[in-house]
Design a protein around this motif. Structure first.
Motif, PDB file in Angstrom:
ATOM      1  N   GLY A 351     -20.458  84.930  72.447  1.00  0.00           N
ATOM      2  CA  GLY A 351     -20.411  86.210  71.763  1.00  0.00           C
ATOM      3  C   GLY A 351     -21.675  86.451  70.942  1.00  0.00           C
ATOM      4  N   ALA A 352     -22.146  85.397  70.284  1.00  0.00           N
ATOM      5  CA  ALA A 352     -23.328  85.541  69.435  1.00  0.00           C
ATOM      6  C   ALA A 352     -24.539  85.924  70.280  1.00  0.00           C
ATOM      7  CB  ALA A 352     -23.591  84.239  68.676  1.00  0.00           C
ATOM      8  N   VAL A 353     -24.732  85.242  71.416  1.00  0.00           N
ATOM      9  CA  VAL A 353     -25.892  85.544  72.266  1.00  0.00           C
ATOM     10  C   VAL A 353     -25.802  86.976  72.793  1.00  0.00           C
ATOM     11  CG1 VAL A 353     -27.132  84.946  74.369  1.00  0.00           C
ATOM     12  CG2 VAL A 353     -26.185  83.132  72.923  1.00  0.00           C
ATOM     13  N   LEU A 354     -24.634  87.345  73.346  1.00  0.00           N
ATOM     14  CA  LEU A 354     -24.492  88.696  73.895  1.00  0.00           C
ATOM     15  C   LEU A 354     -24.607  89.741  72.790  1.00  0.00           C
ATOM     16  CD1 LEU A 354     -21.632  88.242  76.524  1.00  0.00           C
ATOM     17  CD2 LEU A 354     -24.107  88.093  76.835  1.00  0.00           C
ATOM     18  N   GLY A 355     -24.022  89.448  71.633  1.00  0.00           N
ATOM     19  CA  GLY A 355     -24.077  90.379  70.506  1.00  0.00           C
ATOM     20  C   GLY A 355     -25.517  90.648  70.095  1.00  0.00           C
ATOM     21  N   VAL A 356     -26.318  89.596  70.035  1.00  0.00           N
ATOM     22  CA  VAL A 356     -27.716  89.760  69.641  1.00  0.00           C
ATOM     23  C   VAL A 356     -28.463  90.590  70.689  1.00  0.00           C
ATOM     24  CG1 VAL A 356     -29.897  88.528  69.341  1.00  0.00           C
ATOM     25  CG2 VAL A 356     -27.825  87.729  68.172  1.00  0.00           C
TER      26      VAL A 356
END
Lengths: 451, 451
Positions: A351-356
């Motif tokens: 989620g963090a990677v896609l969110g960024v």
């Protein structure tokens, strides 16, 4: 059977490979015609190797005397499979074709569920006695080979009550002194399976231990039959096919893709699609709940598909991985805590990677907003960042835990199909996204930003 | 090995089943400790049955003399598997542990790709000669059994150039007169596979023909080895696992779920999710194109998730069915026309049913619109009906044809994963929906309806 015999059987003959290649595209009458052109010897092998459904169809179109001939070719376990799928009337007809002893064997096998070890096994295995010498045992096996034994690679050492004492392979017998007693040559740490073990577990045992055959015993340790690995290849294929088709969101087909008619296909596919479609109507309700927000800031609606599908995708991924691990026996219910923690960390990271990526996209590529960097753009970007993290985490957790919950409820974990997980994630994804956006919107208005 | 021997091997002993059960949760040092507590005989069987990766790890932690002992237990094909995955340096070390003849066998096997028939086969099979009598052949096989033959259920009849003439099973030999010549007893319609056939196809042949072993021959018909069905069960499991994991939208894991670390897991899962997330950004562009419409009639946005997911769901379903049918060899590239027509009719039917459900839902359940039956409600309902039919048809066609296109391009059809198909359908679904809605909107305004 010799080469000479092959050639002299009939005036006009068909090669079995040719019939096999054409089989799929032939209709019923053509199949019968082709089958009759095979030599007797070829016909036997061809018939035995046909899928059970095709055997049943072919038999129905043959004359009674032909039918009698071919049915008797079948090993009792294959005959039982044939009868299992036939209707009541046809079953009686077919049963009448067998000799009394075979009829008894077949009836016994029919009592088992088709996908139990008992339903897979053959009652014809090679027996030896513990007190025989190796030479005697070889001779004895040689005599038993005249009956239609399923596989005589192993001799099963039974006591007088038919309890399994051990197993000797041909290799063991052949390597031992001829005068040694069987009891001293046999292996006693035999893996056995109970009659009622389901075929998926039996397949797993074969895969783990690289076995050629497994003895099936009843509750009191009496040997009932053997399951051979050649049947297991089919089982493993079938079980995987069922899982795959369920993961794709349909009911498992019971015939090859091209042989399922239109109506059959619709029956297998429409059910789940309808359930999912109706469940998906909740997204309309969820979106309706935020309609006022969309009217105020129509831009918000633009990101809905992106946000909810990131949840669906990560959920599909997690559920398929967990379903397969459970099918392979790598994961048990008791491991749920480890799965929970693993997926929590994985989901957060994904989620963090896609969110960024989403966050960066808003600033770097969104036409118009890039030069401004106003509170509105910041807020939108922050909303995307937070809701992608939330939605991906949630999707991952739903996808990973749902198969375990289904297993706990004694349902098939593979029912946690990619479309089902995606649908569940869509509804919750909308809530997560708009709730994040609402918080940001109210914040913007309070601070006097420009919506 | 006798029962007595089992008990007397060592003072403190562990049952192999106990170690097997605990294996998954033990760390490296505990595994070594447990393994050393097995009796020699148990240890041999236990070691042989371990997955190759675990064998490699275990060996690394043992003393050189132990390592030598256990490595020599392995059949040449298993030894080759062990070396295949090891790094250059370790490979040389392990190779040095073998005797010269085994080293030569293993080197020959290492020349094959791991997932070819050649990479699966064992060079140790039982040979007989065509001019031998049945009794001679049995004696001869009995002598060969002293070597570590892979499986001696079949004797392979070779001429002086090692060309395969036919096969005799033990059952054939045991049932024949002892004085008959092998050449008259053998079966000549033997199915063979070429060395370079990929393992998925080999698995399919086993499943179709219910075989125990398949001979592998080179281009000039010389027999090179046998592939046994016990190895094929693993192959079939592995190939299905790969397909399933790809269908779920991740790269195939190369270890059991619980043994893949967090970083490994992210590496397998993040790639596709990122690609899909970026592709999914097209939905933002597509939605942006219709932003004016959404501003005029915000109600339109409410149905976007419902519409696009009905395409994704039907697409996932179609693609998994087609991928599996291709893996099982039920469907070939040449069948594309039949698939196209089948799915055209199926997609239209599925779309019609779901569309009607959506249509009815608008009138029967939508709060507020039901009593009015104005041109607006009619238009909205008609839009839902038409766009669901269009989107479901389109999703079904994309899902069914994409795996065939991938195969045509020599890519893996299983890459047409459920999430990928869903993503493709989302973008096109938005276009189909809003274009239908636009047509209806302009119609409403022309006829003076109330938006």
């Amino acid at each position: 059977m010799s080469e000479a015999q092959h050639i002299s059987d009939a005036p006009e003959q068909l090669a079995p490979e040719d019939l096999r290649d054409a089989w799929r595209v032939l209709d019923g009458a053509e199949r019968v015609e082709g089958f009759r052109l095979l030599s007797l010897a070829d016909g036997e092998e061809f018939f035995i190797q046909l899928p059970t459904g095709d055997q049943r169809e072919l038999l129905a179109s043959l004359t009674p005397s032909e039918r009698r001939h071919w049915v008797r070719m079948l090993a009792p376990d294959d005959a039982a499979d044939l009868l299992q799928g036939a209707d009541e009337e046809r079953r009686g007809e077919l049963m009448a074709l067998f000799d009394e002893p075979v009829r008894r064997e077949v009836s016994a096998l029919l009592a088992y569920a088709e996908d139990d070890a008992g339903g897979l096994m053959s009652p014809r295995f090679a027996r030896v006695r513990p007190e025989q010498t190796v030479d005697e045992a070889i001779l004895y096996l040689r005599r038993q080979a005249f009956d239609r034994l399923e596989l005589i690679y192993y001799g099963y050492v039974l006591d007088r009550d038919q309890r399994l004492l051990g197993v000797v392979s041909f290799r063991d017998l052949f390597r031992a002194r001829g005068t040694a007693a069987v009891r001293d040559v046999m292996k006693t740490d035999t893996i056995t399976v109970p009659e009622e073990m389901d075929q998926e577990s039996v397949g797993r045992i074969f895969a783990e231990h690289d076995l050629v055959a497994l003895p099936v015993v009843d509750a009191s340790g009496r040997m009932q039959g053997i399951v051979t690995v050649d049947d297991i290849v089919d089982v493993v294929q079938e079980e995987a096919t069922e899982d795959i088709q369920k993961i794709g969101g349909s009911v498992a087909l019971d015939a090859p893709y091209l042989e399922v008619g239109l109506l059959g296909m619709l029956k297998k596919r429409l059910g789940w699609l309808t359930v999912l479609f109706i469940a998906q109507m909740l997204t309309v309700v969820a979106m309706g709940y935020f309609q006022a927000k969309i009217e105020t800031v129509s831009l918000l609606a633009l990101f809905v598909p992106l946000i909810i599908s990131s949840g669906g995708n990560s959920g599909s991924q997690a559920s398929t991985l967990v379903i397969r691990a459970m099918s392979l026996g790598e994961l048990r219910l008791a491991d749920w805590k480890r799965v929970f923690l693993n997926e929590l960390v994985t989901g957060l990271s994904l989620g963090a990677v896609l969110g960024v990526i989403g966050f960066v996209r808003i600033f770097a590529l969104w036409p118009g907003t890039a030069p401004e960097f106003d509170v509105f753009s910041w807020g939108l970007a922050a909303t995307i960042l937070c809701s992608v993290i939330g939605v991906v985490l949630w999707g991952t957790m739903i996808g990973a835990m749902l198969p375990l919950v289904l297993r706990k409820l004694d349902l098939d974990p593979a029912s946690a199909s990619a479309p089902l997980v995606a649908t569940l994630c869509d509804v919750t994804g909308i809530l997560i996204y708009f709730m994040t956006a609402s918080w940001w919107l109210s914040h913007v208005f309070e601070s006097g930003g420009v919506p």
